[in-house]
Write a protein that holds these residues in place. Sequence first.
Motif, short mmCIF file in Angstrom:
data_model
loop_
_atom_site.label_atom_id
_atom_site.label_comp_id
_atom_site.label_asym_id
_atom_site.label_seq_id
_atom_site.Cartn_x
_atom_site.Cartn_y
_atom_site.Cartn_z
N ALA A 1 0.86 -1.18 0.00
CA ALA A 1 0.00 0.00 0.00
C ALA A 1 0.89 1.22 0.00
CB ALA A 1 -0.90 0.01 1.22
N ALA A 2 0.50 2.26 -0.67
CA ALA A 2 1.34 3.44 -0.81
C ALA A 2 0.48 4.68 -0.86
CB ALA A 2 2.22 3.33 -2.04
N GLN A 3 1.13 5.82 -0.58
CA GLN A 3 0.47 7.10 -0.72
C GLN A 3 1.50 8.13 -1.11
OE1 GLN A 3 -0.95 7.51 3.46
NE2 GLN A 3 0.10 9.47 3.40
N TYR A 4 1.05 9.26 -1.65
CA TYR A 4 1.96 10.27 -2.13
C TYR A 4 2.51 11.09 -0.97
CZ TYR A 4 0.60 9.36 -6.93
OH TYR A 4 0.40 8.77 -8.13
N ALA A 5 3.82 11.38 -1.05
CA ALA A 5 4.41 12.36 -0.13
C ALA A 5 3.89 13.73 -0.52
CB ALA A 5 5.92 12.31 -0.20
N GLY A 6 3.88 14.63 0.48
CA GLY A 6 3.38 15.95 0.16
C GLY A 6 3.66 16.96 1.25
N TYR A 7 3.20 18.18 1.01
CA TYR A 7 3.38 19.28 1.96
C TYR A 7 2.51 19.01 3.19
CZ TYR A 7 3.43 24.03 3.81
OH TYR A 7 3.59 25.15 4.61
N GLY A 8 3.06 19.34 4.41
CA GLY A 8 2.27 19.10 5.60
C GLY A 8 2.88 19.78 6.83
N THR A 9 2.12 19.76 7.91
CA THR A 9 2.56 20.37 9.19
C THR A 9 2.82 19.26 10.21
OG1 THR A 9 1.26 22.36 8.77
CG2 THR A 9 1.93 21.95 11.05
N ILE A 10 3.95 19.38 10.93
CA ILE A 10 4.34 18.39 11.95
C ILE A 10 4.40 19.07 13.32
CG2 ILE A 10 6.14 16.82 12.74
CD1 ILE A 10 4.74 15.86 10.25
N THR A 11 3.68 18.51 14.25
CA THR A 11 3.78 18.95 15.65
C THR A 11 4.54 17.86 16.42
OG1 THR A 11 1.70 20.15 15.52
CG2 THR A 11 2.51 19.59 17.73
N GLU A 12 5.79 18.17 16.79
CA GLU A 12 6.65 17.17 17.44
C GLU A 12 6.24 16.96 18.90
OE1 GLU A 12 10.68 18.82 16.10
OE2 GLU A 12 10.96 16.65 16.30
N ALA A 13 6.51 15.77 19.40
CA ALA A 13 6.28 15.45 20.82
C ALA A 13 7.33 14.43 21.25
CB ALA A 13 4.88 14.91 21.04
N VAL A 14 7.92 14.66 22.42
CA VAL A 14 8.87 13.70 23.01
C VAL A 14 8.09 12.75 23.90
CG1 VAL A 14 10.87 13.43 24.51
CG2 VAL A 14 10.77 15.35 22.91
N ARG A 15 8.26 11.47 23.67
CA ARG A 15 7.50 10.46 24.42
C ARG A 15 8.45 9.59 25.22
NH1 ARG A 15 5.50 11.51 19.64
NH2 ARG A 15 3.28 12.01 19.44
N CYS A 16 8.04 9.29 26.45
CA CYS A 16 8.83 8.42 27.31
C CYS A 16 7.93 7.89 28.42
CB CYS A 16 10.03 9.16 27.91
SG CYS A 16 9.59 10.56 28.94
N SER A 17 8.44 6.95 29.18
CA SER A 17 7.70 6.35 30.29
C SER A 17 8.57 6.34 31.54
CB SER A 17 7.26 4.91 29.96
OG SER A 17 6.39 4.92 28.85
N GLY A 18 7.95 6.48 32.71
CA GLY A 18 8.69 6.46 33.96
C GLY A 18 7.83 5.97 35.11
N MET A 19 8.49 5.54 36.18
CA MET A 19 7.79 5.01 37.35
C MET A 19 7.61 6.11 38.39
SD MET A 19 8.85 1.78 39.79
CE MET A 19 8.71 0.65 38.40
N VAL A 20 6.44 6.13 39.03
CA VAL A 20 6.11 7.14 40.03
C VAL A 20 6.83 6.81 41.35
CG1 VAL A 20 4.26 8.20 41.37
CG2 VAL A 20 3.88 7.58 38.97
N THR A 21 7.48 7.82 41.91
CA THR A 21 8.12 7.69 43.22
C THR A 21 7.72 8.89 44.08
OG1 THR A 21 10.11 8.86 42.48
CG2 THR A 21 10.11 6.45 42.29
N ALA A 22 7.82 8.70 45.40
CA ALA A 22 7.54 9.81 46.31
C ALA A 22 8.71 10.78 46.34
CB ALA A 22 7.26 9.28 47.72
#
Length: 625
Positions: free
Chosen positions: A42-63
Amino acid sequence: MNETKNKRKEHIKTALIIFLALLLVLTFFSNTIQNFSLPIVAAQYAGYGTITEAVRCSGMVTANQDYEIFAEGNRTVESVAVKAGDKVREGDVLFVLEGADSGEAVEQAEMALQDAELNYRKALLTAVPDYAAQNQEIANAREDLQDAITALNKAKNSGGISRSEYEKALSTVTDHTNKLAVLTGYQNALESGDYSALSQDYAELRTRKEALDTAAAESNSAQTAYDAIMSGITVDSAAQQAQIASLERTAAELELAYKRAKEDYDASGGDITLKRAMEDAETAMRYAQDDVTKAKETLTQIQEQEQKAELAKQNLLEKQEPLQLAQAAFDAELTKAKTALNNSIGEHTAAIETANRTITAYESQGAADIASLEEQVKMKERSLQSMLISLEATKKNDSLSQQMNSLDLQGQQTAIARMRKELDELKESSGTLTVTTKHDGIVTMVNFATGDSVMDGEMLALINLTDSGFTAQCVVTANQAKKVSVGTQADVTNGYGWGVKAHVTDIRTDTQNPTGADKILTFEVSGDVTVGQTLSFSIPCSSASYDCVVPTSAIMEDNEGKFVMVVTAKSTPLGNRYYANRVGVEVLAADEISSAVSGDILSSDFVITTSEKPLKNGMQIRMED
């Protein structure tokens, strides 16, 4: 025969026609057949667009803060009331610790401390060196020398003492003699202890003497009470207890004898001799039991007397301290009064002696010569010098003694402080100790179980203080960390139902990574969370428009770097054929769906997003219908 040949030719002709027809079909449908073996993409055309970046990570809750509970003294765990994971509130019981019975040791330590403190207070009463007498002698010697020098100068200059000086000396002797008589009376009163004859100048001394007499009377009364109690104690409780134990053994033996005699009598059917033996044994047993009862009553009386004696002893010690203080205050005031009185007597005596020397010189100046006066000056100079040398030596010796006494006092103070500390530790280590928490939180560690021995200073348990708030940490790359700033709000993607909020509070290098390329993000977390829970964070970064945007799923990576597979078409007589070609790219920005890329790719390129099989560069593919 011809017929057979004709049939054979027909068969060959028919077979040839079938073969050619089959070859023609395969030729025309070869592309369709091949397509069934090609991977579908399956394919689609590349094109002009807007990107909203986000940094993703996971962590454990501590006091934010941990609360460590430590043992005080060497003890044994009697019971454990919590386990790891339990929620506790302020005042909840965590452990019950047993302690050794050290009552006798505490009593001995208290008595030793009292003795040490009493010895220290006695050492403080050491008299301060007094050089008043020596200083007075030196002052007198200086005056004598000055008088001798003056007499010599007068003898050299004017030839003698005037009549007016002589008469003035006579008046001085009379006046100072009268005053000296009064002061001598005061001195005798001080020595005899009769302070009623003293003037109002000695009111403070009388006040100190009255306070001393009062304290002495109270101390003597306490001593008399203590001696009276002790005189009534002829046997101590320990000896009486030993006597009771002996009497109890005798009573037990006689009771056994009585039971045996009774058994013999019961078995005899009424034998009179055995009956008398049984009655005698019973009487002896009763007397022995009465002795035990009386001995126990005596023990109670002895213990009451010992308690009274201990209270009387404590009262005596309490009365002795004010007595010592009153004695010290009186001695200091008495020394002060004697010193002042001695100085006054010395001044009057010196004045009389000076006047007498003037009188004597006047009466004998006619026979005196310059040589004898000069010899007197030399003798008085030598005497004064000897006094000064002797006083300096005495001061040096006294200074050394004071330094030694000061060292002794410091040693006693150190010993008393150590004994107080040891006494406090003994008191703390005796009896059962209940360990409670001073804060609300969650128990994360319990280091001891019932029956375990605990040493002083060992950590019993660790509690996360939930009231202090929560934090979480996760590791990101250095490039991701550059896009994040302290204070940025983060979305908690797996905590929508809990009302969880988070923001970045710290960004620092991951010291556990040898390369130092990673960073640690620290979040402050609020809402319905618990310690140990894992949260997923999404931190929004910058938003920008790009010329070439492709689906993130289209980007792949190998040893040569990141790339996408682009569809290229070739026209053939039988139709178009499609191929997958590798195009290297660099990811400029990305969000959850799309990525902005640069490289040998155009916005009009048809980019493969999914494939049912792994693709290779130049591989022929079949497009999804």
